[in-house]
Design a protein around this motif. Structure first.
Motif, PDB file in Angstrom:
ATOM      1  N   GLY A  86      33.892  49.258  35.533  1.00 53.31           N
ATOM      2  CA  GLY A  86      33.873  48.079  34.803  1.00 53.31           C
ATOM      3  C   GLY A  86      33.482  48.492  33.292  1.00 53.31           C
ATOM      4  O   GLY A  86      33.357  47.495  32.472  1.00 53.31           O
ATOM      5  N   ARG A 109      34.244  42.793  37.189  1.00 53.05           N
ATOM      6  CA  ARG A 109      34.254  43.000  38.646  1.00 53.05           C
ATOM      7  C   ARG A 109      32.601  43.339  38.921  1.00 53.05           C
ATOM      8  O   ARG A 109      31.809  43.683  38.381  1.00 53.05           O
ATOM      9  CB  ARG A 109      34.985  44.227  38.764  1.00 53.05           C
ATOM     10  CG  ARG A 109      34.645  45.587  38.119  1.00 53.05           C
ATOM     11  CD  ARG A 109      35.543  46.738  38.125  1.00 53.05           C
ATOM     12  NE  ARG A 109      36.118  46.949  39.567  1.00 53.05           N
ATOM     13  CZ  ARG A 109      36.913  47.819  39.639  1.00 53.05           C
ATOM     14  NH1 ARG A 109      37.838  48.032  38.728  1.00 53.05           N
ATOM     15  NH2 ARG A 109      37.432  48.203  40.920  1.00 53.05           N
ATOM     16  N   ASN A 124      31.730  45.559  42.173  1.00 52.77           N
ATOM     17  CA  ASN A 124      32.027  46.627  43.219  1.00 52.77           C
ATOM     18  C   ASN A 124      31.257  46.251  44.507  1.00 52.77           C
ATOM     19  O   ASN A 124      31.858  46.849  45.628  1.00 52.77           O
ATOM     20  CB  ASN A 124      31.944  47.835  42.678  1.00 52.77           C
ATOM     21  CG  ASN A 124      33.055  48.218  41.458  1.00 52.77           C
ATOM     22  OD1 ASN A 124      33.868  47.359  41.219  1.00 52.77           O
ATOM     23  ND2 ASN A 124      32.849  49.303  40.833  1.00 52.77           N
ATOM     24  N   LEU A 130      37.189  41.124  41.755  1.00 53.04           N
ATOM     25  CA  LEU A 130      37.418  40.915  40.478  1.00 53.04           C
ATOM     26  C   LEU A 130      37.394  39.568  39.906  1.00 53.04           C
ATOM     27  O   LEU A 130      37.881  38.589  40.823  1.00 53.04           O
ATOM     28  CB  LEU A 130      38.896  41.515  40.238  1.00 53.04           C
ATOM     29  CG  LEU A 130      39.397  41.577  39.132  1.00 53.04           C
ATOM     30  CD1 LEU A 130      39.139  42.410  37.881  1.00 53.04           C
ATOM     31  CD2 LEU A 130      41.038  41.662  39.167  1.00 53.04           C
ATOM     32  N   CYS A 147      46.652  39.258  40.628  1.00 48.85           N
ATOM     33  CA  CYS A 147      45.758  40.429  40.367  1.00 48.85           C
ATOM     34  C   CYS A 147      46.484  41.496  40.884  1.00 48.85           C
ATOM     35  O   CYS A 147      47.167  41.477  41.966  1.00 48.85           O
ATOM     36  CB  CYS A 147      44.099  40.487  41.067  1.00 48.85           C
ATOM     37  SG  CYS A 147      44.222  40.118  42.696  1.00 48.85           S
TER      38      CYS A 147
END
Length: 118
Positions: A55, A72, A74, A79, A96
């Motif tokens: 990111g 984002r 994680n 996302l 995406c």
């Protein structure tokens, strides 16, 4: 296998906002460079925004700079695309796309429709 599921699209008036989400499953999310693309009828698919696995690095097409923000989480394998000050020309199906950092294997989501209309 890797699966991507987008959500958050809809109908919004010019000047409005939407936040798109893309949940990724089937592999380690942080291993993927993520992109948002969009496609309008009769036009080629266009890269809108990109973000690195951590990111820490992002990029945007000129037409959305200052209005869209890609991010984002994680920990949530998710996302995001925050879209502000939406314009008629932002109307498109938004997709995406995940590209593995090392193998370059790529995966697409099914798309979510964004319609900007008064």
């Amino acid at each position: 296998q890797v699966q991507l599921v987008e959500s958050g699209g809809g109908l919004v008036q010019p000047g409005g906002s939407l936040r798109l989400s893309c949940v990724v499953s089937g592999d380690t999310f942080s291993s993927y460079f993520m992109n948002w693309y969009r496609q309008s009828p009769g036009k080629e698919r266009e890269l809108v925004a990109a973000i690195s696995g951590t990111g820490g690095s992002t990029s945007y097409v000129d037409s959305v700079k200052g209005r869209f923000t890609v991010s984002r989480d994680n920990a949530k394998n998710t996302l995001y695309l925050q879209m502000n000050s939406l314009k008629l020309e932002d109307t498109a199906v938004y997709y995406c796309y995940a590209r593995h950092t090392f193998t370059y294997s790529g995966y697409w989501g099914q798309g979510t429709q964004v319609t900007v209309s008064s």
